[in-house]
Design a protein around this motif. Sequence first.
Motif, PDB file in Angstrom:
ATOM      1  N   THR A  96       0.838  -1.198   0.000  1.00  0.00           N
ATOM      2  CA  THR A  96       0.000   0.000   0.000  1.00  0.00           C
ATOM      3  C   THR A  96       0.872   1.247   0.000  1.00  0.00           C
ATOM      4  O   THR A  96       1.831   1.344   0.768  1.00  0.00           O
ATOM      5  N   GLY A  97       0.531   2.175  -0.882  1.00  0.00           N
ATOM      6  CA  GLY A  97       1.278   3.415  -0.987  1.00  0.00           C
ATOM      7  C   GLY A  97       2.384   3.395  -2.028  1.00  0.00           C
ATOM      8  O   GLY A  97       2.924   4.454  -2.384  1.00  0.00           O
ATOM      9  N   ASP A  98       2.719   2.214  -2.516  1.00  0.00           N
ATOM     10  CA  ASP A  98       3.775   2.101  -3.519  1.00  0.00           C
ATOM     11  C   ASP A  98       3.268   2.544  -4.891  1.00  0.00           C
ATOM     12  O   ASP A  98       2.083   2.828  -5.074  1.00  0.00           O
ATOM     13  N   ALA A  99       4.184   2.555  -5.848  1.00  0.00           N
ATOM     14  CA  ALA A  99       3.859   2.947  -7.219  1.00  0.00           C
ATOM     15  C   ALA A  99       4.277   1.853  -8.195  1.00  0.00           C
ATOM     16  O   ALA A  99       5.204   1.073  -7.920  1.00  0.00           O
ATOM     17  N   LEU A 100       3.593   1.804  -9.306  1.00  0.00           N
ATOM     18  CA  LEU A 100       3.939   0.927 -10.424  1.00  0.00           C
ATOM     19  C   LEU A 100       3.678   1.676 -11.714  1.00  0.00           C
ATOM     20  O   LEU A 100       2.799   2.543 -11.767  1.00  0.00           O
ATOM     21  N   GLN A 130       0.888   5.221 -15.122  1.00  0.00           N
ATOM     22  CA  GLN A 130       1.622   5.432 -13.881  1.00  0.00           C
ATOM     23  C   GLN A 130       0.628   5.378 -12.734  1.00  0.00           C
ATOM     24  O   GLN A 130      -0.328   6.159 -12.711  1.00  0.00           O
ATOM     25  N   MET A 131       0.868   4.482 -11.813  1.00  0.00           N
ATOM     26  CA  MET A 131      -0.051   4.284 -10.693  1.00  0.00           C
ATOM     27  C   MET A 131       0.682   4.596  -9.391  1.00  0.00           C
ATOM     28  O   MET A 131       1.645   3.904  -9.036  1.00  0.00           O
ATOM     29  N   ASN A 132       0.256   5.635  -8.738  1.00  0.00           N
ATOM     30  CA  ASN A 132       0.855   6.052  -7.471  1.00  0.00           C
ATOM     31  C   ASN A 132      -0.120   5.826  -6.322  1.00  0.00           C
ATOM     32  O   ASN A 132      -1.322   5.656  -6.535  1.00  0.00           O
ATOM     33  N   SER A 133       0.412   5.842  -5.122  1.00  0.00           N
ATOM     34  CA  SER A 133      -0.422   5.691  -3.920  1.00  0.00           C
ATOM     35  C   SER A 133      -1.376   4.514  -4.042  1.00  0.00           C
ATOM     36  O   SER A 133      -2.580   4.633  -3.802  1.00  0.00           O
ATOM     37  N   GLY A 177      -3.256  -8.742 -20.443  1.00  0.00           N
ATOM     38  CA  GLY A 177      -3.393  -8.410 -19.035  1.00  0.00           C
ATOM     39  C   GLY A 177      -2.125  -8.601 -18.233  1.00  0.00           C
ATOM     40  O   GLY A 177      -1.291  -9.465 -18.545  1.00  0.00           O
ATOM     41  N   THR A 178      -1.988  -7.782 -17.203  1.00  0.00           N
ATOM     42  CA  THR A 178      -0.874  -7.903 -16.276  1.00  0.00           C
ATOM     43  C   THR A 178      -1.421  -7.764 -14.854  1.00  0.00           C
ATOM     44  O   THR A 178      -2.250  -6.896 -14.581  1.00  0.00           O
ATOM     45  N   GLN A 179      -0.977  -8.631 -13.982  1.00  0.00           N
ATOM     46  CA  GLN A 179      -1.515  -8.693 -12.630  1.00  0.00           C
ATOM     47  C   GLN A 179      -0.876  -7.638 -11.736  1.00  0.00           C
ATOM     48  O   GLN A 179       0.358  -7.526 -11.672  1.00  0.00           O
ATOM     49  N   VAL A 180      -1.718  -6.906 -11.043  1.00  0.00           N
ATOM     50  CA  VAL A 180      -1.264  -5.967 -10.021  1.00  0.00           C
ATOM     51  C   VAL A 180      -1.863  -6.408  -8.694  1.00  0.00           C
ATOM     52  O   VAL A 180      -3.082  -6.574  -8.576  1.00  0.00           O
ATOM     53  N   THR A 181      -1.009  -6.601  -7.708  1.00  0.00           N
ATOM     54  CA  THR A 181      -1.467  -6.996  -6.383  1.00  0.00           C
ATOM     55  C   THR A 181      -0.877  -6.030  -5.368  1.00  0.00           C
ATOM     56  O   THR A 181       0.340  -5.839  -5.314  1.00  0.00           O
ATOM     57  N   VAL A 182      -1.760  -5.426  -4.596  1.00  0.00           N
ATOM     58  CA  VAL A 182      -1.333  -4.458  -3.592  1.00  0.00           C
ATOM     59  C   VAL A 182      -1.662  -5.028  -2.214  1.00  0.00           C
ATOM     60  O   VAL A 182      -2.832  -5.257  -1.897  1.00  0.00           O
ATOM     61  N   SER A 183      -0.649  -5.259  -1.431  1.00  0.00           N
ATOM     62  CA  SER A 183      -0.857  -5.829  -0.095  1.00  0.00           C
ATOM     63  C   SER A 183      -1.059  -4.715   0.922  1.00  0.00           C
ATOM     64  O   SER A 183      -0.516  -3.618   0.785  1.00  0.00           O
ATOM     65  N   SER A 184      -1.836  -5.025   1.936  1.00  0.00           N
ATOM     66  CA  SER A 184      -2.134  -4.006   2.964  1.00  0.00           C
ATOM     67  C   SER A 184      -1.120  -4.043   4.091  1.00  0.00           C
ATOM     68  O   SER A 184      -0.279  -4.920   4.164  1.00  0.00           O
TER      69      SER A 184
END
Length: 123
Positions: free
Chosen positions: A13-17, A81-84, A116-123
Motif C-alpha cells: 500500500t502506498g507504492d507505485a507501479l 503510472q499508478m501512485n499511492s 493483461g498484467t496482474q497488479v497486487t497491492v498488499s495491505s
Amino acid sequence: VQLQASGGGLVQTGDALRLSCAASGRTFSNNAVGWFRQTPGKERFFVASISWRGQTTTYEDSVKGRFTISRDNAKNTVYLQMNSLKPEDSAVYYCAVAKGSWATMDVQEYRYWGQGTQVTVSS
C-alpha cells in the motif's frame, strides 16, 4: 494489432507501479487507448483512457489524482503510472485500443485487447 501489457507485480500500500502497453503489428497512433481492470468473478471496469495524440485523458473517479495515463506514439506504447496504490487497486490490468481517436470510457468502443498484467497491492 497485438498488445503486450507489462509492469505489474506485487507491491505494498502506498507504492507505485508503471504499466506499459506496447503495440505491434500496426500503429495505434490514430486511436485512443485505454486501461481497464478486472478481478475474479467481476466484469472488466474502465480505469483510464487517452486520445490519439494525448490531448485528452479521462479517468475513473477512484483513480483520479493517483493514476496518470500517457503515450509515446513514436514507441507505439501507452503507459499507466499508478501512485499511492491501495489494496482495492489489485486486479488484472488490460490495455485496449479504441475504434476511434478520442478517449472513451465505453468498453464497447475498444477493438483490440492485450493479455493483461496482474497488479497486487498488499495491505
